[in-house]
Structures are given as C-alpha cells and as structure tokens.
Design an enzyme around this catalytic site. Structure first.
Site, mmCIF file in Angstrom:
data_model
loop_
_atom_site.group_PDB
_atom_site.id
_atom_site.type_symbol
_atom_site.label_atom_id
_atom_site.label_comp_id
_atom_site.label_asym_id
_atom_site.label_seq_id
_atom_site.Cartn_x
_atom_site.Cartn_y
_atom_site.Cartn_z
ATOM 1 N N ASP A 9 0.790 -1.285 0.026
ATOM 2 C CA ASP A 9 -0.085 -0.156 -0.066
ATOM 3 C C ASP A 9 1.104 1.176 0.046
ATOM 4 O O ASP A 9 1.895 1.271 0.350
ATOM 5 C CB ASP A 9 -0.934 -0.131 1.225
ATOM 6 N N ASP A 11 -0.541 5.239 0.804
ATOM 7 C CA ASP A 11 -0.969 5.994 1.771
ATOM 8 C C ASP A 11 -1.194 5.587 3.301
ATOM 9 O O ASP A 11 -1.951 4.808 3.273
ATOM 10 C CB ASP A 11 -2.024 7.008 1.294
#
Length: 254
Positions: A9, A11
């Site tokens: 991932d 953010d």
C-alpha cells in the site's frame, strides 16, 4: 518469515498525506537492494501511475518505475473490459481515473451510460451526484473503485471514495460492485502483474479494512504496519488477526 514478493500500500504505509514515513522509504530500498519483487497496490484513483511515480521521486525520494504501480483505476478498466456491457460511461472521479478510462476507449455519456464509475473526487458537486443517481436508476452498472471510507492525511482522516459510494447507494438503493482492496478484482490483477502465486507474496498496509482484509479475503498473507489508519488500540478488537503486525516497517526483515 520470508516471501518471494511484496504487494505494498502507499498512503499510510509509505507516506501519510504529504508527510513522508521514513521507514517506508527504507523498506522499499531494502527490497530494491535484494532484488525482491514488489508492486505498489493502491486504491487511490486520483493519479495515474506516472504521476504517482513522479510524486514518489520528487516528494519522498523513492525511485521506482511506473510499471510497479497498480491502481484501482487500472483494475477498474480491467473489470470494464471483462464485463463488456458497452463503451458508454459516466465517471465521478479525478483525472487519474477519468483519463485512464477514456484512454481505454470508453465514451463519456451522462444520460444513458452503460456504467457509472465512482471514485474519489475532492471537488464533487451535487449535480454530479444527481447525474450518477439518475443513471443508476435507469439501469447503469454501478461500480465503486474502492471502499475506503477515509483517507489518512496530515490533517486527519478525510472522506474517501467509499463515503461517496455510500451516498449513492443510499440515493439509488443499488449496491455497487467494488473493484479495489479488499476485493478480488484488484488482487487478482496485482498477482498477475507481479507474476507470483498468492502463497508467495504478502500484502503490506496500514488499513485493516482494505489492505489486511484484501489478504484475509483472498488467502494472501498480510502485514499490518501501525503508521496510518489502523491503530494499536484497535488490534484486540480485530475479527481476524493479520498474519504479521509491526509498529514500523523498520521492524520487518526482508
């Protein structure tokens, strides 16, 4: 535990809004130094991979190719192509989503689209939501790019695409098809892109609802890092534990 590849991932894991997470940068550099395959898998549809690549380099000092960035917008196009209901689409979203869909030869249509696609749009208007509502009521296939209720930023947890999708589901009484994490559409696409079996990879992220659930729901190992959405105090109440939990990616050995 060693893995052949990493799905990562962005953010809340590599950066937090506009703020860098230094341990995230060091983690990527360790993977690069050992030539371990990795792919950034992001529910963010506001930017195309090339824009994400530029931002990683310019703002966070992370140098990767655009090919290593798989967005929910790309996964959405893969879904549209596979569904093959038509080529007319109405989109609520920012340039990363709209441009990606248009470049895949889909035609903008506001009255009678085959699809309504909804992603994050920080400048969304009531009129856009009204057009989407009417089109879905007329039978357009309702697609939500990702279910993220919130976005972790330096200001706090801001409304995400999932909040807009929930509004339209309430207005239309139609459940959307979700493309992004934790659903199989984006994860199957990510595995195909990285070229590894699900047993060989681990999904790394900060959000239990999306990143970690994408591992749990799709039988992929998961690594929760407590630098973004899910907090340490949430851990005792998680219905299914992540495979691994670390306070910082500095704590993880690749």
């Amino acid at each position: 535990m060693t893995y052949q590849g990493y799905l990562i991932d962005l953010d809340g894991t590599i950066y937090l809004g506009k703020e860098p997470i230094p341990a995230g940068k060091r983690f990527v550099e360790r993977l690069q130094a050992k030539n371990i395959p990795f792919l950034f898998v992001t529910n963010n549809t506001t930017k195309k991979p090339e824009m994400v690549q530029m931002r990683l380099a310019e703002e966070f000092g992370i140098d990767v190719s655009a090919e290593l960035i798989y967005t929910a917008a790309l996964a959405t196009v893969d879904y549209l192509d596979e569904k093959a209901l038509g080529k007319k689409v109405y989109v609520i979203g920012e340039s990363g989503l709209i441009d990606t869909i248009r470049e895949a030869d889909y035609i903008w249509e506001e009255e009678q689209p085959d699809y309504v696609v909804v992603g994050l749009d920080t400048a969304v208007t009531y009129e856009q939501l009204a057009k989407a509502t009417l089109a879905i009521q007329k039978g357009a296939h309702f697609i939500g790019t990702n279910p993220d209720k919130n976005i972790p930023t330096e200001r706090g947890l801001m409304p995400g695409a999932g909040s807009l999708i929930a509004l339209l589901e309430t207005a239309t009484r139609v459940k959307s098809v979700i493309i992004g994490k934790p659903e199989a559409v984006i994860m199957d696409g990510a595995l195909k892109k990285i070229g590894l079996a699900k047993e060989a990879v681990v999904m790394v992220g900060d959000n239990y609802e999306t990143d970690i659930q994408s591992g749990i729901k799709n039988e992929i190992a998961s690594l929760l890092v407590l630098t973004g959405f899910t907090q340490k105090e949430d851990i005792p109440n998680l219905p299914v534990a992540p495979t691994h939990i670390v306070d910082s990616l500095d704590d993880w050995q690749v």
